[in-house]
Design a protein around this motif. Structure first.
Motif, PDB file in Angstrom:
ATOM      1  N   HIS A 253       0.828  -1.216   0.000  1.00 20.75           N
ATOM      2  CA  HIS A 253       0.000   0.000   0.000  1.00 20.75           C
ATOM      3  C   HIS A 253       0.855   1.255   0.000  1.00 20.75           C
ATOM      4  O   HIS A 253       0.659   2.171  -0.806  1.00 20.75           O
ATOM      5  CB  HIS A 253      -0.926   0.005   1.223  1.00 20.75           C
ATOM      6  CG  HIS A 253      -1.654   1.300   1.395  1.00 20.75           C
ATOM      7  ND1 HIS A 253      -1.116   2.386   2.069  1.00 20.75           N
ATOM      8  CD2 HIS A 253      -2.854   1.711   0.930  1.00 20.75           C
ATOM      9  CE1 HIS A 253      -1.959   3.392   2.026  1.00 20.75           C
ATOM     10  NE2 HIS A 253      -3.024   3.013   1.342  1.00 20.75           N
ATOM     11  N   TRP A 278      -8.269   1.419  -3.339  1.00 14.76           N
ATOM     12  CA  TRP A 278      -8.930   0.929  -2.131  1.00 14.76           C
ATOM     13  C   TRP A 278     -10.297   0.292  -2.410  1.00 14.76           C
ATOM     14  O   TRP A 278     -10.792  -0.499  -1.616  1.00 14.76           O
ATOM     15  CB  TRP A 278      -9.074   2.065  -1.111  1.00 14.76           C
ATOM     16  CG  TRP A 278      -7.891   2.198  -0.198  1.00 14.76           C
ATOM     17  CD1 TRP A 278      -6.829   3.029  -0.354  1.00 14.76           C
ATOM     18  CD2 TRP A 278      -7.646   1.471   1.017  1.00 14.76           C
ATOM     19  NE1 TRP A 278      -5.932   2.876   0.673  1.00 14.76           N
ATOM     20  CE2 TRP A 278      -6.414   1.926   1.537  1.00 14.76           C
ATOM     21  CE3 TRP A 278      -8.336   0.487   1.719  1.00 14.76           C
ATOM     22  CZ2 TRP A 278      -5.865   1.425   2.727  1.00 14.76           C
ATOM     23  CZ3 TRP A 278      -7.789  -0.011   2.906  1.00 14.76           C
ATOM     24  CH2 TRP A 278      -6.577   0.460   3.392  1.00 14.76           C
ATOM     25  N   ALA A 282      -9.844  -2.855  -0.123  1.00 19.02           N
ATOM     26  CA  ALA A 282     -10.625  -2.930   1.124  1.00 19.02           C
ATOM     27  C   ALA A 282     -11.169  -4.344   1.354  1.00 19.02           C
ATOM     28  O   ALA A 282     -11.429  -4.738   2.496  1.00 19.02           O
ATOM     29  CB  ALA A 282     -11.775  -1.925   1.096  1.00 19.02           C
ATOM     30  N   TYR A 308      -6.429   6.722   6.449  1.00 17.43           N
ATOM     31  CA  TYR A 308      -6.157   5.322   6.089  1.00 17.43           C
ATOM     32  C   TYR A 308      -5.417   4.515   7.172  1.00 17.43           C
ATOM     33  O   TYR A 308      -5.681   3.304   7.299  1.00 17.43           O
ATOM     34  CB  TYR A 308      -5.473   5.216   4.707  1.00 17.43           C
ATOM     35  CG  TYR A 308      -3.986   5.462   4.682  1.00 17.43           C
ATOM     36  CD1 TYR A 308      -3.098   4.492   5.118  1.00 17.43           C
ATOM     37  CD2 TYR A 308      -3.467   6.659   4.209  1.00 17.43           C
ATOM     38  CE1 TYR A 308      -1.724   4.714   5.090  1.00 17.43           C
ATOM     39  CE2 TYR A 308      -2.100   6.891   4.181  1.00 17.43           C
ATOM     40  CZ  TYR A 308      -1.238   5.914   4.634  1.00 17.43           C
ATOM     41  OH  TYR A 308       0.105   6.137   4.622  1.00 17.43           O
TER      42      TYR A 308
END
Ligand SMILES: Cc1cc2nc3c(=O)[nH]c(=O)nc-3n(C[C@H](O)[C@H](O)[C@H](O)COP(=O)(O)O)c2cc1C
Length: 317
Positions: A253, A278, A282, A308
């Motif tokens: 990420h 995302w 997610a 985040y």
């Protein structure tokens, strides 16, 4: 699963761009071929800057990428293939799967599967004028999935290096599910090695396809990888222990976020890219829709930066 499994990354316009590909390759690296989302001619006969940037050799250094083109006829194909050749690529993928009316109304993508004369002209021209190793990515026709069987004699007439089949019709878009039985029947009839693509989200998905087609070994994965960067390690029984998973996921990420910030001076664009990332990423957290919320509601890059870390803290598996 046999050791001979090989994996490629599906092209997803707007998602599997060079930032995603290079970060995935560096952190996980278990993919043999990364297909670059298509280039095509837009308004004014121009190729979008984002598509060209994605193709630039300097953005794809040391990564096994394969460019893709979306065209409607041999003339368009020729101009696009020239661009790919001039960048020094030796492999080329033809998109005959794009289901969206914006493409199909112009005779591109899946629409070509119903235009056999055009299809043959494209193939004839490509194989006689270029030296590419050519692969073809296609769907199960526009509306009638059985129409794909009529293409078999044409497909067998040309030396494709790979055939990649996503067994959905164009009118399904991404709804319903990929038809695995149709895929297995197609493989049996064409009697060539084929790459399977469509709805590979868990190791069990691959197992079920292998039950229908025991020799299946080449897989193209798309949304499954975006939703779970550990998917291939799960399939291959190489999942690291939980702490290392957390570290790798965070590293993946953070390197994507860092790279988007380096690439785009416009903060809004960085935010948009991170929201797109995302929207799938997610799914790798314990409560995907709740995990996505702090990102979705971030109205600025500053808010995203604040929001985040709590997702990693609160929703990490
Ligand atoms: C947002 C989005 C963009 C896509 N862009 C492309 C593309 O540029 N070229 C292509 O051949 N397929 C494209 N596809 C199709 C994927 O490559 C793949 O065939 C499809 O998602 C099914 O595989 P999956 O279930 O593993 O994701 C796209 C799909 C999505 C959802």
């Amino acid at each position: 699963m046999p050791e001979s499994n090989s994996y490629s990354l599906a092209p997803l316009q707007g998602f599997t761009d060079f930032v995603f590909r290079s970060c995935y390759h560096r952190v996980f690296g278990d993919i043999q071929a990364y297909y670059i989302p298509y280039i095509s001619f837009g308004p004014g006969n121009k190729i979008r800057n984002s598509q060209l940037r994605d193709l630039l050799p300097e953005n794809n250094m040391d990564i096994p990428v394969i460019p893709q083109i979306l065209c409607s006829n041999a003339e368009e194909m020729h101009r696009l293939a020239e661009i790919v050749k001039n960048y020094g690529y030796t492999k080329l993928n033809l998109n005959m799967g794009c289901p969206y009316p914006m493409a199909t109304n112009r005779g591109r993508g899946s629409a070509l599967l119903e235009n056999r004369d055009e299809l043959k002209q494209i193939f004839d021209h490509l194989f006689s004028n270029f030296q590419f190793e050519v692969s073809l990515k296609f769907r199960a026709g526009m509306t009638d999935e059985n129409s794909i069987f009529e293409l078999i004699p044409i497909l067998k007439d040309y030396p494709f290096s790979k055939l990649i089949f996503h067994p959905r019709t164009a009118d399904q878009l991404y709804k319903g599910s990929a038809n695995r039985e149709l895929y297995a029947r197609f493989v049996q009839e064409i009697n060539l090695p084929i790459v399977y693509n469509g709805d590979l989200n868990t190791p069990a998905d691959l197992e079920q396809i292998r039950q229908l087609n025991p020799t299946q070994s080449e897989w193209m994965l798309g949304r499954g990888i975006l939703s779970d960067p550990f998917l291939i390690r799960k399939i291959d029984h190489r999942l690291p222990e939980i702490q290392q998973q957390r570290e790798l996921k965070r590293e993946f990420h953070d390197s994507i976020f860092e790279e988007y910030q380096r690439q785009f001076s416009d903060q809004g664009q960085v935010l948009m890219k991170m929201k797109a990332f995302w929207s799938y990423f997610a799914n790798s957290f314990s409560n995907p829709s709740k995990a996505f919320k702090p990102v979705k509601k971030a109205s600025s890059l500053a808010k995203f930066k604040t929001n985040y870390p709590e997702i990693f803290h609160n929703f990490e598996l």
